[in-house]
Design an enzyme around this catalytic site. Structure first.
Site, PDB file in Angstrom:
ATOM      1  N   LYS A  94     -10.555  17.210  32.723  1.00  0.00           N
ATOM      2  CA  LYS A  94     -11.529  16.323  33.836  1.00  0.00           C
ATOM      3  C   LYS A  94     -12.914  16.144  33.136  1.00  0.00           C
ATOM      4  O   LYS A  94     -13.463  16.644  32.051  1.00  0.00           O
ATOM      5  CB  LYS A  94     -11.843  17.279  34.960  1.00  0.00           C
ATOM      6  CG  LYS A  94     -12.033  16.427  36.107  1.00  0.00           C
ATOM      7  CD  LYS A  94     -10.988  16.094  37.088  1.00  0.00           C
ATOM      8  CE  LYS A  94     -11.375  15.230  38.267  1.00  0.00           C
ATOM      9  NZ  LYS A  94     -10.241  14.806  38.964  1.00  0.00           N
ATOM     10  N   GLY A 194     -11.653  12.120  57.056  1.00  0.00           N
ATOM     11  CA  GLY A 194     -11.888  11.170  55.738  1.00  0.00           C
ATOM     12  C   GLY A 194     -10.939   9.935  55.716  1.00  0.00           C
ATOM     13  O   GLY A 194      -9.928  10.255  55.379  1.00  0.00           O
ATOM     14  N   GLY A 196     -11.140   7.292  53.722  1.00  0.00           N
ATOM     15  CA  GLY A 196     -11.330   6.834  52.484  1.00  0.00           C
ATOM     16  C   GLY A 196     -10.120   5.831  51.862  1.00  0.00           C
ATOM     17  O   GLY A 196      -9.291   5.493  52.585  1.00  0.00           O
ATOM     18  N   VAL A 198      -7.704   7.095  50.257  1.00  0.00           N
ATOM     19  CA  VAL A 198      -6.288   7.731  50.728  1.00  0.00           C
ATOM     20  C   VAL A 198      -6.115   7.803  52.230  1.00  0.00           C
ATOM     21  O   VAL A 198      -5.109   7.519  52.628  1.00  0.00           O
ATOM     22  CB  VAL A 198      -6.561   9.109  50.018  1.00  0.00           C
ATOM     23  CG1 VAL A 198      -5.056   9.652  50.431  1.00  0.00           C
ATOM     24  CG2 VAL A 198      -6.464   9.138  48.506  1.00  0.00           C
TER      25      VAL A 198
HETATM   26  P1  NAD Z   1     -13.023   8.291  49.116  1.00  0.00           P
HETATM   27  O1  NAD Z   1     -14.296   8.622  48.470  1.00  0.00           O
HETATM   28  O2  NAD Z   1     -12.495   7.130  49.122  1.00  0.00           O
HETATM   29  O3  NAD Z   1     -13.095   8.774  50.587  1.00  0.00           O
HETATM   30  C1  NAD Z   1     -13.646  10.023  51.174  1.00  0.00           C
HETATM   31  C2  NAD Z   1     -14.082   9.457  52.469  1.00  0.00           C
HETATM   32  O4  NAD Z   1     -14.227  10.905  53.096  1.00  0.00           O
HETATM   33  C3  NAD Z   1     -15.066   8.722  52.707  1.00  0.00           C
HETATM   34  O5  NAD Z   1     -14.696   7.491  53.589  1.00  0.00           O
HETATM   35  C4  NAD Z   1     -16.195   9.490  52.979  1.00  0.00           C
HETATM   36  O6  NAD Z   1     -17.260   8.866  54.046  1.00  0.00           O
HETATM   37  C5  NAD Z   1     -15.546  10.591  54.062  1.00  0.00           C
HETATM   38  N1  NAD Z   1     -16.228  11.794  54.273  1.00  0.00           N
HETATM   39  C6  NAD Z   1     -17.078  12.331  53.557  1.00  0.00           C
HETATM   40  N2  NAD Z   1     -17.544  13.647  53.952  1.00  0.00           N
HETATM   41  C7  NAD Z   1     -16.967  13.605  55.043  1.00  0.00           C
HETATM   42  C8  NAD Z   1     -17.066  14.362  56.173  1.00  0.00           C
HETATM   43  N3  NAD Z   1     -17.941  15.570  55.970  1.00  0.00           N
HETATM   44  N4  NAD Z   1     -16.160  14.276  57.248  1.00  0.00           N
HETATM   45  C9  NAD Z   1     -15.574  13.313  57.442  1.00  0.00           C
HETATM   46  N5  NAD Z   1     -15.487  12.310  56.238  1.00  0.00           N
HETATM   47  C10 NAD Z   1     -16.147  12.511  55.214  1.00  0.00           C
HETATM   48  O7  NAD Z   1     -11.697   9.209  48.314  1.00  0.00           O
HETATM   49  P2  NAD Z   1     -10.191   9.157  48.433  1.00  0.00           P
HETATM   50  O8  NAD Z   1     -10.264   8.453  46.972  1.00  0.00           O
HETATM   51  O9  NAD Z   1      -9.871   8.727  49.559  1.00  0.00           O
HETATM   52  O10 NAD Z   1     -10.090  10.638  48.132  1.00  0.00           O
HETATM   53  C11 NAD Z   1     -10.002  11.493  49.391  1.00  0.00           C
HETATM   54  C12 NAD Z   1      -9.866  13.098  48.810  1.00  0.00           C
HETATM   55  O11 NAD Z   1      -8.624  12.951  48.230  1.00  0.00           O
HETATM   56  C13 NAD Z   1     -11.055  13.488  47.749  1.00  0.00           C
HETATM   57  O12 NAD Z   1     -11.048  14.902  47.909  1.00  0.00           O
HETATM   58  C14 NAD Z   1     -10.221  13.341  46.571  1.00  0.00           C
HETATM   59  O13 NAD Z   1     -10.660  14.221  45.420  1.00  0.00           O
HETATM   60  C15 NAD Z   1      -8.629  13.516  46.900  1.00  0.00           C
HETATM   61  N6  NAD Z   1      -7.888  12.956  45.819  1.00  0.00           N
HETATM   62  C16 NAD Z   1      -7.880  11.592  45.954  1.00  0.00           C
HETATM   63  C17 NAD Z   1      -6.925  10.969  45.041  1.00  0.00           C
HETATM   64  C18 NAD Z   1      -6.872   9.374  44.964  1.00  0.00           C
HETATM   65  O14 NAD Z   1      -5.925   8.991  44.456  1.00  0.00           O
HETATM   66  N7  NAD Z   1      -7.765   8.752  45.227  1.00  0.00           N
HETATM   67  C19 NAD Z   1      -5.920  11.740  44.358  1.00  0.00           C
HETATM   68  C20 NAD Z   1      -5.868  13.138  44.387  1.00  0.00           C
HETATM   69  C21 NAD Z   1      -6.883  13.772  45.312  1.00  0.00           C
END
Ligand code: NAD
Length: 367
Positions: A94, A194, A196, A198
């Site tokens: 990472k 969340g 986002g 995912v």
């Molecule tokens: P992202 O940044 O697109 O979305 C995260 C969302 O969480 C945002 O909309 C944000 O506003 C919201 N958020 C932040 N703090 C919050 C809170 N206290 N309460 C509620 N919502 C809150 O991230 P993502 O790509 O959707 O990833 C989500 C999680 O999954 C992360 O922890 C990431 O590390 C993990 N992850 C993602 C992937 C991927 O392919 N994107 C792969 C493995 C793991």
């Protein structure tokens, strides 16, 4: 990817870097500095027994270097487990870039970072993470071939989030099968924290299956958009952990499973995308076991994104990536059964499998 996610999984540590590396047996840590572009980055390679260390680059305004180092060490170790348990020939690595992505990120900085990645000769392969998007990967790609998650228009696999969401959905269904005897999520109350990249894709799968989905996000605009698009209900209460739900899906922050939240949760399953959900792996894994809550290990069920970028290394094939992500269903079921049979936590059961594979392949390579 959105930059709103605070990397909670940080506990500040002190002491020598090599001492910190030795705690979880990290192979190599590279500190990168460039005064011209303002780049300050750390690349951590945890383990390369199974293959090159692949893991995203996170850009975050850390309070200090110790925080950044701790984050990159924890995240790279998680990548080792994720790759190993998913049967991929990849190690764990990472990178973190220290700084506010909205303020200092530009083409020069990302290309300089790409040069540092290139200098490792393929031992580390980068991708996106919080604060970094596919456009940034295009700049990195100008300086190195050791990069994945580049746009589809450039022959890459683009945003991995839809595949991650599919894997999480598979893991959730397998958990339902284990806990309820049926993997149907119809009528189940699922809370997605969340919305986002995912989270929004996961909500789509759940609503289509007939689950009763409630959602929460600190981004109000996104929340309303998602509710309107999918028909999910916006959570309005005071404490999300006290809300009435069958399944909790953490898809925002790490470390939301802690002593306080676990004591309030009344759900029967926890299955979500966030990395490092357990604040303390041993303590909180055990608390969940004692409460009879089925926790699907995060590094297992959120491996869809890694599976997707792995496919990119050998000529991207979306169908193959989705088929491989579907295997998360069987794997989750088997780990939950093992944990139950051996009366161990699900995280220990999952880590045992990952560590066994690394040890066996390591021995084979030596011989
Ligand atoms: P992202 O940044 O697109 O979305 C995260 C969302 O969480 C945002 O909309 C944000 O506003 C919201 N958020 C932040 N703090 C919050 C809170 N206290 N309460 C509620 N919502 C809150 O991230 P993502 O790509 O959707 O990833 C989500 C999680 O999954 C992360 O922890 C990431 O590390 C993990 N992850 C993602 C992937 C991927 O392919 N994107 C792969 C493995 C793991």
């Amino acid at each position: 990817m959105s930059t709103t996610q605070e990397p909670k999984e940080i506990t500040q540590t002190s002491g020598s870097v090599i001492k910190q590396m030795s705690i979880n047996n990290h192979e190599q840590v590279v500190f990168c500095n460039d005064n011209e572009t303002g780049l300050k980055a750390i690349i951590a390679i945890h383990n390369t027994v199974l293959g090159p260390a692949l893991g995203g680059t996170r850009m975050w305004a850390y309070n200090n270097e110790a925080e950044a180092l701790n984050d990159v060490l924890r995240l790279s170790r998680g990548m080792t487990y994720k790759a190993a348990i998913s049967g991929l020939n990849l190690g764990g690595g990472k990178a973190v870039i220290i700084g506010d992505s909205k303020k200092i990120k530009n083409e020069q900085l990302m290309r300089r970072f790409g040069k540092f990645v290139n200098s490792l000769g393929g031992k580390y392969i980068t991708a996106e993470d919080v604060g970094i998007g596919t456009k940034d990967m295009e700049y990195v790609k100008m300086e190195t071939n050791f990069v994945t998650g580049i746009p589809e228009s450039m022959g890459g696999s683009g945003d991995p989030s839809p595949v991650t969401a599919f894997g999480v959905y598979m893991g959730m269904k397998a958990s339902a099968k284990f806990a309820y005897g049926s993997d149907s999520l119809q009528g189940k109350k699922v809370f997605v924290q969340g919305i986002g990249h995912v989270g929004e894709n996961l909500v789509d799968y759940l609503v289509k299956e007939g689950a009763i989905v409630s959602i929460f996000d600190i981004n109000e605009e996104r929340l309303v958009e998602c509710a309107n698009a999918t028909g999910a209900t916006i959570f309005k209460g005071n404490d999300v952990y006290e809300s009435d739900m069958d399944i909790y899906a953490p898809c925002a922050l790490g470390a939301t499973l802690n002593t306080d939240s676990i004591s309030k949760l009344k759900c029967s399953i926890i299955a979500g995308a966030a990395n490092n959900q357990l604040e303390d792996e041993m303590l909180h894994g055990k608390m969940l076991l004692d409460k009879g809550i089925v926790w699907a290990p995060d590094f297992l069920i959120n491996a869809g994104g890694l599976i997707n970028v792995y496919s990119e290394l050998n000529g991207y094939n979306r169908e193959e990536a989705m088929n491989n992500a579907q295997k998360i269903y069987d794997l989750t079921g088997s780990i939950l059964k093992t944990a139950q049979a051996e009366n161990i936590t699900t995280i220990v059961a999952a880590k045992n499998i990952a560590e066994k594979r690394i040890a066996e392949i390591g021995k084979m390579k030596l011989s």
